[in-house]
Write a protein that holds these residues in place. Structure first.
Motif, PDB file in Angstrom:
ATOM      1  N   ALA A   1       0.723  -1.086   0.108  1.00  0.00           N
ATOM      2  CA  ALA A   1       0.033  -0.092   0.105  1.00  0.00           C
ATOM      3  C   ALA A   1       0.968   1.335  -0.138  1.00  0.00           C
ATOM      4  O   ALA A   1       0.614   2.317  -0.731  1.00  0.00           O
ATOM      5  CB  ALA A   1      -0.898  -0.034   1.276  1.00  0.00           C
ATOM      6  N   ILE A   2       1.882   1.173   0.643  1.00  0.00           N
ATOM      7  CA  ILE A   2       2.949   2.304   0.757  1.00  0.00           C
ATOM      8  C   ILE A   2       3.416   2.765  -0.490  1.00  0.00           C
ATOM      9  O   ILE A   2       3.363   3.795  -1.214  1.00  0.00           O
ATOM     10  CB  ILE A   2       3.894   2.322   1.738  1.00  0.00           C
ATOM     11  N   THR A   3       3.969   1.716  -1.256  1.00  0.00           N
ATOM     12  CA  THR A   3       4.449   1.822  -2.570  1.00  0.00           C
ATOM     13  C   THR A   3       3.252   2.183  -3.453  1.00  0.00           C
ATOM     14  O   THR A   3       3.599   3.097  -4.461  1.00  0.00           O
ATOM     15  CB  THR A   3       5.150   0.492  -3.317  1.00  0.00           C
ATOM     16  N   SER A   4       2.145   1.762  -3.262  1.00  0.00           N
ATOM     17  CA  SER A   4       0.994   2.161  -4.355  1.00  0.00           C
ATOM     18  C   SER A   4       0.736   3.795  -3.768  1.00  0.00           C
ATOM     19  O   SER A   4       0.242   4.700  -4.870  1.00  0.00           O
ATOM     20  CB  SER A   4      -0.350   1.523  -4.046  1.00  0.00           C
ATOM     21  N   ILE A   5       0.816   4.222  -2.556  1.00  0.00           N
ATOM     22  CA  ILE A   5       0.483   5.464  -2.332  1.00  0.00           C
ATOM     23  C   ILE A   5       1.536   6.398  -2.823  1.00  0.00           C
ATOM     24  O   ILE A   5       1.410   7.691  -3.379  1.00  0.00           O
ATOM     25  CB  ILE A   5       0.743   5.816  -0.943  1.00  0.00           C
ATOM     26  N   ASN A   6       2.808   6.016  -3.234  1.00  0.00           N
ATOM     27  CA  ASN A   6       4.053   6.685  -3.791  1.00  0.00           C
ATOM     28  C   ASN A   6       3.610   6.795  -5.354  1.00  0.00           C
ATOM     29  O   ASN A   6       3.614   7.971  -5.787  1.00  0.00           O
ATOM     30  CB  ASN A   6       5.232   6.015  -3.511  1.00  0.00           C
ATOM     31  N   VAL A   7       2.946   5.775  -5.852  1.00  0.00           N
ATOM     32  CA  VAL A   7       2.682   5.785  -7.334  1.00  0.00           C
ATOM     33  C   VAL A   7       1.418   6.740  -7.630  1.00  0.00           C
ATOM     34  O   VAL A   7       1.588   7.587  -8.435  1.00  0.00           O
ATOM     35  CB  VAL A   7       2.584   4.580  -7.722  1.00  0.00           C
ATOM     36  N   ILE A   8       0.431   6.505  -6.831  1.00  0.00           N
ATOM     37  CA  ILE A   8      -0.765   7.004  -7.209  1.00  0.00           C
ATOM     38  C   ILE A   8      -0.687   8.527  -6.745  1.00  0.00           C
ATOM     39  O   ILE A   8      -1.715   9.420  -6.917  1.00  0.00           O
ATOM     40  CB  ILE A   8      -2.177   6.515  -6.613  1.00  0.00           C
ATOM     41  N   GLY A   9       0.252   9.127  -5.668  1.00  0.00           N
ATOM     42  CA  GLY A   9       0.202  10.408  -5.447  1.00  0.00           C
ATOM     43  C   GLY A   9       1.255  11.013  -6.238  1.00  0.00           C
ATOM     44  O   GLY A   9       0.821  12.281  -6.753  1.00  0.00           O
TER      45      GLY A   9
END
Length: 503
Positions: A392-400
């Motif tokens: 989820a943290i890595t996805s937060i990076n991408v979608i942010g």
């Protein structure tokens, strides 16, 4: 407002401080970074030895070797479109605020506000993701060296120590950051060659090319191979994040109008090549696929090292990766802190008066560094309780951060007649490149908000869209409460009050 055709009138190359004043800011940061250092910070943040290695285990179950290798090629090509569009806009607006300042100038206050909050979310998520990944690999090393079991609590403790290290290093000033990034470039280049060379020479058995480039694996629980293939693109897309670091450090870079743009493009290009070599080398060297996925070390690349080159060799290769990840996290901390500083300089953050202060001795926004590190620590705390929190943290990076890249590019395309390009520009290709970039960003943003494993439960839920929604809600609420305090200068050199505070 007078409108100009971007292909007829470009901003000439100007002295850095003169042009920064023209953009509306008085110089307060120390301009001690050379062009190579600016390129180096984006190479360090992209860090194929961090992103590729950290999410390699994710790639093994979301499509396997075929998706990892071909996905890297495809995503790298699309990121080059995004990076080129961003580089062109950065050449016109080389400021620490980068994306939000660009969006503000091309589209207005609300566009700048949204771009800024998305960029900030992505940068903070990147620090958390990079440093937590480094903690995972450090845990694997500790397990091999001293038999220490890498429990979530121990990994969190290592993570906090790494954050403390990056906080300390970034308090000393941009010159130290630049030196470390320059070392980092060579460490990454030599490190990839050492790892791939060892994995090519030492083991007696290698996987065939048909396996490396054609094997599809689906251990996600989803039945659709197309859906799983798209999920597998997260490895490459996550790695290809953070090249906006060159833009965020532009106020501390010499010849920023050209150096920052070139830093973005060159960092993406060299990382694209190095990452492909690294992924191929790792995958050819897999000895036991199932054992690699279920490794007791906690990180599949460590198991590949262990099976392929033995215990001593595995520990040495892990150290190469860990040091690279430390370089990466340090560079990302620098980039995120400059975003905090710039956003606060324009009054966008709660407590802006604190975060925009610059230390008189080092020329560094030290309180902004502290805030960035603390926020990254808070983002990673759910990893203590959820096995999917890191994804989820890595996805937060991408979608942010990825949508934040697209906003100024979209506005450059939409308002092409008013955009005045800088010395580094795409000429007549600017609109075409921008359209492709925006379409790609929309695609990956939607993709990485989707669930990654099936069945969906509390433990497997993708919390990234929740984090995105919370940040956008807070940004909306803060806009209605304090939006009037948010003031980005107009590009005419008249807003000399936007100085930051030297203390």
């Amino acid at each position: 407002m007078a409108r100009v055709r971007s292909d007829r009138l470009a901003v000439p190359r100007k002295p850095d401080e003169e042009y920064l004043r023209e953009l509306g800011y008085q110089p307060v940061l120390a301009r001690r970074m050379k062009p190579f250092g600016n390129f180096a910070i984006s190479v360090s943040v992209i860090s194929v030895l961090s992103g590729c290695m950290t999410l390699y285990g994710f790639g093994l179950i979301t499509g396997g070797p075929a998706v990892m290798l071909w996905g890297w090629v495809v995503v790298g090509a699309m990121v080059m479109f995004v990076g080129s569009g961003l580089a062109e806009v950065t050449s016109a607006y080389p400021t620490s605020g980068a994306l939000y300042y660009q969006a503000e100038q091309l589209g207005g206050r609300k566009w700048g506000w949204v771009a800024g909050w998305l960029n900030l979310l992505g940068l903070l998520g990147a620090i958390a993701g990079i440093d937590y990944g480094a903690a995972l690999f450090t845990g694997a090393f500790l397990n091999l060296q001293w038999g220490i079991t890498p429990t979530p609590g121990k990994i969190m403790l290592v993570f906090l120590c790494i954050l403390a290290l990056h906080l300390t290093l970034n308090l000393f000033g941009v010159r130290l950051v630049s030196i470390l990034n320059s070392i980092s470039v060579w460490w990454h280049a030599v490190g990839v060659l050492v790892i791939v060379g060892a994995l090519a020479v030492v083991p007696s058995h290698h996987q065939p090319a048909s396996f490396v480039f054609g094997e599809f694996v689906n251990n996600t629980g989803w039945s659709s191979p197309v859906y799983v293939m798209f999920l597998g693109l997260l490895l490459a897309q996550y790695t290809f994040c953070g090249y906006d670091a060159s833009a965020h450090l532009s106020e501390e870079t010499t010849d920023a109008q050209v150096s920052a743009a070139r830093g973005i493009i060159h960092a993406i290009g060299w990382s694209w090549l190095a990452g492909f070599v690294l992924l191929a080398g790792l995958t050819f060297a897999i000895q036991d696929y199932a054992g690699t996925v279920a490794t007791g070390t906690g990180v599949p690349p460590a198991q590949i090292f262990l099976d392929a080159v033995g215990l001593t060799g595995a520990k040495l290769l892990l150290l190469v990766v860990i040091v690279a990840q430390l370089f990466c996290g340090n560079a990302e901390t620098a980039a995120a802190s400059r975003m905090v500083f710039a956003f606060s300089r324009d009054g966008a953050l709660p407590g802006s008066a604190q975060w925009r202060q610059v230390d008189a001795r080092t020329g560094t926004p030290r309180k902004a560094v502290l805030l960035a590190v603390v926020c990254a620590a808070l983002l990673a705390l759910p990893s203590l309780y959820s096995p999917v929190a890191y994804a989820a943290i890595t996805s937060i990076n991408v979608i942010g951060i990825t949508p934040a890249y697209a906003i100024p590019i979209y506005l450059r395309v939409k308002n092409r007649d008013r955009f005045r390009p800088g010395p580094w520009n795409l000429g007549s290709w600017g609109v075409i490149v921008g359209v492709v970039a925006v379409v790609w960003v929309v695609f990956v943003t939607v993709l990485f908000c989707l669930p990654q494993t099936n069945p969906i439960s509390v433990d497997t839920f993708n919390y990234a869209p929740v984090a995105l929604a919370v940040v956008l809600l807070l940004a909306w609420a803060w806009w209605h409460r304090q939006g009037s305090a948010y003031k980005v200068p107009v590009r005419d050199g008249s807003a000399a009050a936007f100085e930051g505070e030297v203390v």
